[in-house]
Design a protein around this motif. Structure first.
Motif, PDB file in Angstrom:
ATOM      1  N   SER A  79       0.925   6.429  -9.739  1.00  0.00           N
ATOM      2  CA  SER A  79       1.334   5.608  -8.603  1.00  0.00           C
ATOM      3  C   SER A  79       0.713   4.227  -8.750  1.00  0.00           C
ATOM      4  N   THR A  87       2.935   3.235  -1.393  1.00  0.00           N
ATOM      5  CA  THR A  87       3.608   3.983  -2.449  1.00  0.00           C
ATOM      6  C   THR A  87       5.006   4.381  -2.040  1.00  0.00           C
ATOM      7  N   ASP A 305       3.260  11.169  -3.412  1.00  0.00           N
ATOM      8  CA  ASP A 305       3.254   9.730  -3.116  1.00  0.00           C
ATOM      9  C   ASP A 305       2.129   9.009  -3.847  1.00  0.00           C
ATOM     10  N   GLN A 306       0.977   9.683  -3.994  1.00  0.00           N
ATOM     11  CA  GLN A 306      -0.094   9.141  -4.828  1.00  0.00           C
ATOM     12  C   GLN A 306      -0.974  10.296  -5.243  1.00  0.00           C
ATOM     13  N   ILE A 334       0.347  11.443 -10.378  1.00  0.00           N
ATOM     14  CA  ILE A 334       1.218  12.178  -9.464  1.00  0.00           C
ATOM     15  C   ILE A 334       2.063  13.179 -10.237  1.00  0.00           C
ATOM     16  N   SER A 355       5.433   4.761 -14.013  1.00  0.00           N
ATOM     17  CA  SER A 355       4.908   4.433 -12.693  1.00  0.00           C
ATOM     18  C   SER A 355       5.956   4.721 -11.625  1.00  0.00           C
ATOM     19  N   ASN A 356       5.499   4.802 -10.381  1.00  0.00           N
ATOM     20  CA  ASN A 356       6.481   4.990  -9.307  1.00  0.00           C
ATOM     21  C   ASN A 356       7.379   3.776  -9.127  1.00  0.00           C
ATOM     22  N   TYR A 399      -1.587  -1.197 -11.225  1.00  0.00           N
ATOM     23  CA  TYR A 399      -2.044  -0.596  -9.974  1.00  0.00           C
ATOM     24  C   TYR A 399      -2.712  -1.666  -9.140  1.00  0.00           C
TER      25      TYR A 399
END
Length: 494
Positions: A79, A87, A305-306, A334, A355-356, A399
């Motif tokens: 995340s 997020t 979500d994280q 995640i 990554s998200n 991040y």
């Protein structure tokens, strides 16, 4: 980018999207009807390490494990932030906190963005997944946690809407929920409530393209509820389990919140029971898709979500629970699983560093809507990997949490805190648990400079000045203590 500029950008994007939809409808009348459904299951404060398919030997997650076995599991999904609202905004918009402006969880901002006369949707000016899918002919439903503002009424293209007034969870029974524009008390176990509404939404919309956003507020793994034993159907099973996958360790000196939960058997067992409760819900969703013959017509994505830490390095929680703000790998990592029967081969794993913020462009591409990707997103499309193909890819992820930013590459992590540190450098191959900070060591000077330059270049390219906290920007959410200092003070650098 200013708010008016964002509004103009969104109006131009909406006009292009509407024109595209009209042209598609004229030239390909079945195009929308033939697109896959999307079920996006998102959990709350949930580290990948707690699942059987990610190697956990203690917690029972047979349904999520089955989902992974029937699709592709990403082993290094991270995340871009360690708390809920940012997020979730990133998953839905493909943007970073320094682009969408939600740097922390909603709840501390004044006036409240979530409820009351001044409530507003914090991602309203951006293209988002539900907006895009609604324009493309999907019916969109939310069941579960929203936590992005204006919670009382449907937002962002959703027409089916049941959620919570706020983001925090105090208990899973007798909790307040929002349904049909009103707040009421729900006696039922919340995890089951969200699942039941998700199942009903699928049943009611089986004959047209749908997007179900099933956003569990479990396992949560925070708050005073962790001092109470679980009450769900898994409580008895875990009541006498040691659960040694939760490390027992001396408390880290940076631990700021959650001190009562570290090494606490009641808290550990509560987390395990809530994870298994979510797993039951995943099983019910898979069952209804199979019963209705929708497996081959539906992309199912499961994610957290994280990340979340449950004792590793003497830490419990996420990045906002330490001082300074944390950027440990397990605060980022995640679970991320994709299944689409007939289109995604079963039994795959991928070690790509994703990554998200890569989620939105990837999902849009898989659904045949890659041309609708928001142009300002830093996200990359890894949909070829879902199909078993190779794609050019740089293993790097970024991040940020207020004054803290980090870059993670294949072998290294660099963490910078504005304006005065402390900074961190880790050799992630030799020290994957991040126990030996090498910042300032002569042997890593060149690598440190390289990572710092790469981190700065990324945010210089993508951060919107109005939301760049390192340059006196603002946050739509309330700020934690010890956040970014004056713009004139440069971050600590090698």
């Amino acid at each position: 980018m200013s708010a008016p500029a964002n509004d103009r950008l969104f109006r131009r994007w909406t006009s292009r999207l509407l024109l595209s939809a009209i042209l598609l409808g004229v030239c390909h009348p079945l195009a929308a009807a033939e697109r896959p459904n999307l079920v996006f299951i998102l959990t709350d404060n949930h580290g990948a390490w707690t699942l059987g398919c990610y190697g956990n030997p203690d917690i029972r997650t047979p349904q999520i494990d089955r989902l992974a076995a029937e699709g592709i599991r990403f082993t290094r999904a991270l995340s871009s932030n360690p708390v809920c609202s940012p997020t979730r905004a990133t998953f839905l918009t493909g943007l970073l906190p320094s682009q969408h402006g939600v740097h922390s969880f909603l709840g501390g901002e004044r006036p409240s963005a979530q409820m009351g006369p001044d409530a507003y949707c914090t991602i309203r000016e951006f293209a988002s997944l539900p907006k895009i899918l609604k324009q493309a002919g999907y019916v969109c439903g939310l069941s579960g946690k929203w936590h992005l503002g204006a919670n009382l009424t449907p937002q962002e293209g959703f027409t089916s809407w049941i959620t919570m007034p706020h983001g925090a969870t105090t208990e899973f029974y007798d909790a307040q929920v929002i349904e049909n524009g009103a707040v009421r008390k729900e006696p039922k176990y919340l995890t089951d409530l969200w699942t039941e509404h998700g199942v009903r939404f699928i049943e009611e919309n089986r004959d047209r393209p749908f997007f179900l956003y099933l956003a569990y507020n479990g396992p949560y793994a925070l708050g005073r509820l962790l001092l109470n034993p679980a009450r769900n159907r898994h409580a008895e099973y875990y009541a006498d389990k040691e659960l040694l996958s939760f490390p027992r360790d001396t408390m880290h000196p940076w631990q700021f919140h959650n001190k009562d939960f570290l090494n606490n058997p009641t808290s550990i067992r509560r987390v395990a029971a809530e994870i298994s409760g979510v797993d039951d819900g995943v099983g019910e969703i898979l069952q209804v898709l199979q019963r209705l013959g929708l497996d081959e017509k539906t992309l199912v994505v499961f994610a957290g979500d994280q990340g979340w830490m449950g004792g590793q390095n003497g830490l419990w929680g996420m990045g906002d629970h330490t001082r300074p703000i944390g950027a440990h790998e397990l605060m980022m990592q995640i679970p991320l699983i994709f299944r689409h029967t007939g289109r995604i081969a079963a039994g795959q794993t991928s070690d790509l560093l994703v990554s998200n913020y890569d989620f939105l462009p990837t999902v849009l591409s898989h659904l045949g809507l890659s041309d609708q990707r928001p142009p300002q997103s830093p996200g990359r499309d890894f949909s070829p990997v879902l199909r078993g193909e190779t794609t050019p890819w740089e293993n790097v992820a970024f991040y940020e949490m207020e004054n803290t930013r980090a870059i993670r590459t294949d072998g290294w992590k660099y963490v910078a805190r504005h304006p005065e540190g402390p900074c961190e450098v880790y050799d992630m191959q030799a020290d994957p648990q991040e126990r030996f900070n090498q910042f300032g060591q002569p042997a890593v000077t060149d690598k440190q400079r390289e990572l710092a330059a790469q981190l700065d270049a990324f945010f210089a390219r993508y951060a919107d000045p109005q939301y760049d906290l390192w340059k006196d920007g603002r946050s739509k959410a309330g700020r934690l203590g010890g956040a970014a200092g004056p713009a004139a003070a440069p971050p600590q650098r090698p």
